[in-house]
Design a protein around this motif. Structure first.
Motif, short mmCIF file in Angstrom:
data_model
loop_
_atom_site.label_atom_id
_atom_site.label_comp_id
_atom_site.label_asym_id
_atom_site.label_seq_id
_atom_site.Cartn_x
_atom_site.Cartn_y
_atom_site.Cartn_z
N UNK A 257 18.79 -47.85 47.37
CA UNK A 257 17.84 -48.71 47.95
C UNK A 257 16.83 -49.21 48.16
N UNK A 258 15.92 -49.77 48.12
CA UNK A 258 14.57 -49.76 48.56
C UNK A 258 13.96 -50.10 50.03
N UNK A 259 13.20 -49.49 50.67
CA UNK A 259 13.27 -49.93 52.07
C UNK A 259 11.95 -49.14 52.37
N UNK A 260 10.80 -50.14 53.10
CA UNK A 260 9.28 -50.29 53.52
C UNK A 260 9.28 -49.19 51.95
N UNK A 261 8.76 -48.98 51.12
CA UNK A 261 8.33 -48.63 50.07
C UNK A 261 8.58 -47.64 49.62
N UNK A 262 9.84 -47.40 50.41
CA UNK A 262 10.22 -45.79 49.73
C UNK A 262 11.87 -45.96 49.77
#
Lengths: 204, 204
Positions: free
Chosen positions: A73-78
């Motif tokens: 997953x992609x979360x807050x740019x990370x």
């Protein structure tokens, strides 16, 4: 002799997944925890391969290409992901690997690895879940309402899971997960291997 | 709240099914034992509906016609069967009904009632099973050999079962069956009912 497997512990935010996992850590040496890969920078005190596998963006994208994650997953740019090889290597050697993850992630894992054991952690009631989220004191009325809507949506996926454990009392919830682990260790997967084992002369 | 189910405890002759069942009886009030129907005459001290449901040949055949048995067999001129209604009535009210039965019977039950939980009790090794049968001192060389052949044939059906429990130590075997019961109580069968329950305001 006993089989290893992946146990996915999931459920809505606020239900207490982290606490149940922490308590499980204290109980059985044969339980391991899945280590995530991430592209976020390493922090002071963190150890690569222990807290996380730290990867560059390029390395992470390469792993996605190679289908090396059970979910990502992609979360807050990370980026965050669950490396497949760590899980497979350990369950092949008879270990139980626990993956604590949100419902979206668990559903991804299920598509990639249906042989896992999927446990849904539930609040004692929706009212109690709201109380737990509210008691944190960090969320606005609107955020609380959003979280409750998310929780209800996530609970709609409960039939994708094998087991449901109500987290009313931490000790009881841990006891329930340990029963699930004990039972799943006894599941008949490879009958032929079992019979061959019993035909051998000597066991430890 | 927690679901009831039928637990079929089966395995080859000599493996210790009866002892495991007797020990289970001492543990949990929510466990019931299936009561068989039979055409054999009632004996002194036996109570109809407690030791067995005693039926005439005609009544028994009528029940077969009505598909009222989960399984039935003809042994030494008498008929024996597992009445379906006793099992269904009790599991509907959240009870666990245990049925101790040989492998042929268990396979019949599985065809008629695949929703049961099927546990295969195994000896620690084939050598140990032979020792247990021999130590009874009641069987000839030929009978022992026949029993071992039967056991091997029956073990060939192990993949029809959900769980395999090795009866090396009675306490451990009982512990394993109790873990299976605890886990199966948590299995997700009706997600919608679970969600409705959590939406209710008050629980006991």
């Amino acid at each position: 002799m006993e089989r290893g497997f992946l146990l996915v512990l999931s459920g809505p935010s606020g239900v207490g997944k982290g606490r149940v996992c922490d308590a499980l850590r204290q109980t059985d040496a044969d339980i391991l925890y899945s280590i995530s890969a991430t592209t976020r920078p390493i922090r002071g005190g963190e150890v690569d391969g222990q807290n996380y596998f730290f990867l560059s963006e390029e390395q992470f994208l390469e792993r996605i290409e190679e289908d090396a994650f059970l979910e990502h997953a992609h979360v807050h740019g990370n980026r965050y992901g669950t490396p497949k090889d760590f899980v497979l290597r350990n369950i092949d050697s008879g270990k139980i690997v626990i993956l604590e993850i949100d419902v979206q992630g668990a559903l991804q894992v299920k598509r990639n690895f249906p042989n896992g054991v999927f446990v849904f952690l539930l609040p004692p009631s929706m009212k109690e879940l709201k109380r737990r989220i509210t008691d944190r004191g960090t969320e606005s009325e609107q955020q609380i309402s959003l979280r409750m809507n998310n929780a209800r949506e996530e609970m709609g996926f409960i039939e994708e899971y094998d087991y449901a454990v109500i987290n009313d009392d931490l000790d009881r919830a841990v006891e329930s997960v340990l029963s699930i682990i004990a039972a799943e260790r006894l599941r008949v997967i490879d009958g032929r291997a079992l019979i061959d084992y019993l035909e051998e002369e000597v066991h430890d």
